[in-house]
Design an enzyme around this catalytic site. Structure first.
Site, PDB file in Angstrom:
ATOM      1  N   LYS A   1     120.194 -50.610  31.397  1.00 56.80           N
ATOM      2  CA  LYS A   1     119.139 -50.401  32.400  1.00 56.80           C
ATOM      3  C   LYS A   1     119.397 -49.032  33.047  1.00 56.80           C
ATOM      4  O   LYS A   1     120.415 -48.802  33.669  1.00 56.80           O
ATOM      5  CB  LYS A   1     119.180 -51.516  33.430  1.00 56.80           C
ATOM      6  CG  LYS A   1     118.452 -51.321  34.774  1.00 56.80           C
ATOM      7  CD  LYS A   1     117.240 -50.478  34.800  1.00 56.80           C
ATOM      8  CE  LYS A   1     116.641 -50.150  36.142  1.00 56.80           C
ATOM      9  NZ  LYS A   1     117.233 -50.483  37.378  1.00 56.80           N
TER      10      LYS A   1
ATOM     11  N   GLY B   1     118.089 -45.116  39.181  1.00 62.98           N
ATOM     12  CA  GLY B   1     118.861 -44.473  40.235  1.00 62.98           C
ATOM     13  C   GLY B   1     118.985 -42.976  40.059  1.00 62.98           C
ATOM     14  O   GLY B   1     118.136 -42.320  39.437  1.00 62.98           O
TER      15      GLY B   1
ATOM     16  N   GLY C   1     110.490 -46.560  40.048  1.00 60.40           N
ATOM     17  CA  GLY C   1     109.861 -46.830  41.345  1.00 60.40           C
ATOM     18  C   GLY C   1     109.594 -45.596  42.186  1.00 60.40           C
ATOM     19  O   GLY C   1     108.472 -45.413  42.693  1.00 60.40           O
TER      20      GLY C   1
ATOM     21  N   ASP D   1     115.325 -54.510  36.070  1.00 55.93           N
ATOM     22  CA  ASP D   1     116.578 -55.243  35.903  1.00 55.93           C
ATOM     23  C   ASP D   1     116.321 -56.578  35.208  1.00 55.93           C
ATOM     24  O   ASP D   1     117.072 -56.988  34.318  1.00 55.93           O
ATOM     25  CB  ASP D   1     117.245 -55.492  37.258  1.00 55.93           C
ATOM     26  CG  ASP D   1     117.771 -54.223  37.902  1.00 55.93           C
ATOM     27  OD1 ASP D   1     118.206 -53.322  37.160  1.00 55.93           O
ATOM     28  OD2 ASP D   1     117.744 -54.124  39.141  1.00 55.93           O
TER      29      ASP D   1
ATOM     30  N   LYS E   1     120.633 -57.501  41.419  1.00 53.64           N
ATOM     31  CA  LYS E   1     121.311 -56.959  40.244  1.00 53.64           C
ATOM     32  C   LYS E   1     122.431 -57.881  39.775  1.00 53.64           C
ATOM     33  O   LYS E   1     122.616 -58.104  38.579  1.00 53.64           O
ATOM     34  CB  LYS E   1     121.865 -55.569  40.548  1.00 53.64           C
ATOM     35  CG  LYS E   1     120.794 -54.519  40.778  1.00 53.64           C
ATOM     36  CD  LYS E   1     121.378 -53.137  40.947  1.00 53.64           C
ATOM     37  CE  LYS E   1     120.281 -52.115  41.202  1.00 53.64           C
ATOM     38  NZ  LYS E   1     119.323 -52.014  40.079  1.00 53.64           N
TER      39      LYS E   1
END
Length: 291
Positions: free
Chosen positions: A33, A36, A69, A193, A249
């Site tokens: 995944k 960030g 996002g 996720d 998560k």
């Protein structure tokens, strides 16, 4: 920042240390995944692409699932539309869903694909709509005790792994945007996720890797917990040590391990070459979950 080896002997030592891990993971599927800071910082983006290509070249089958996002919020702001979140989920009306598909399935997905290909890989971008990869249904959830309509937010009904298996066998690297398709053909926005965890279980992956903007799971004193069994993790959740933004998560990692994925790990994506450090060295850079 990872310091480069300063002499040939150090380089040889690093390669020798990697050998048993290459043997262990050869031919195995690793679901990653990607999100960030690793998706924002230019140096980290290039490093991620190189790491994924390296994993493929030494015989692993990396499968990338990405978020996006912040990029969605940025584009919504540019068109004069306010982002709305309820209990951590983006409320997604029809217009917002169009932006989600444009950003996740187009801009972000194709940028990752191009980056991997520029490093010598063979990446192919997908959404869950391609080949009915991710079959979804409308999310139903209560907020403050009342049913709440999130719009085009979905949850996973099933994942058909055939397309991913086919790409793996042809030496391609799948890069997947977390968009599902309902029985009515409508697109649904799904948590990345969640998609990564369910996909890892469906593919029978050896490992699930979740890149984050934190060191991993910390104990009450702020120290990194490097390895946790499912029982230990459940106890930390009950005690409130694991809470807030880390909780989803961790629950994703636990669900994957319970569903048959050998191990799941939350690692710090702000560290250069975090994936290689986790997969190919003795040290690791995050919190590993196992039975």
């Amino acid at each position: 920042m990872v310091e480069p080896a300063s002499n040939p002997h150090q380089i040889a030592g690093v390669l020798a240390e990697a050998l048993p891990y290459i043997q262990k993971f050869h031919g195995k599927t690793i679901v990653i995944k990607y999100g960030g800071n690793a998706m924002v910082d230019e140096a980290l983006k290039r490093g991620f692409a190189r790491d994924i290509v390296l994993l493929k070249l030494v015989g692993m089958n990396p499968v990338v699932v990405h978020g996006g996002g912040p990029q969605i919020s940025t584009l919504l702001t540019r068109i004069g539309k306010k982002s709305e979140f309820v209990d951590g989920l983006r409320v997604t009306d029809r217009e917002t869903m169009d932006v989600v598909e444009m950003v996740l399935g187009g801009l972000v997905n194709k940028e990752i694909v191009a980056s991997i290909n520029a490093q010598g890989g063979k990446a192919v971008g997908l959404t869950g709509k391609d080949g009915s990869l991710i079959r979804a249904r409308k999310l139903t959830r209560e907020v403050a005790g009342n049913p709440f309509d999130y719009g085009h937010v979905g949850e996973i009904d099933s994942i058909d792994p055939a397309l991913v298996h086919s790409l793996d066998q042809q030496k391609f690297i799948p890069v997947i945007a977390p968009i599902g398709v309902g029985p009515d053909g409508h697109a649904y926005n799904i948590n990345a996720d969640t998609v990564a965890g369910k996909l890892a279980a469906t593919l029978g992956a050896e490992k699930l890797v979740l890149l984050t903007n934190t060191k991993g799971v910390l104990d009450g004193a702020g120290e990194l917990l490097t390895g946790l069994s499912t029982g230990e993790t459940e106890e930390l959740i009950r005690e409130g040590v694991i809470s807030g933004g880390m909780l989803p998560k961790v629950e994703c990692a636990l669900d994957a391990v319970r569903a048959g994925v050998k191990t799941a790990v939350i690692i710090d994506g702000r560290i250069e070459h975090a994936i290689l450090l986790e997969l190919l060295t003795d040290s690791g850079v995050g919190t590993l979950f196992h039975f």
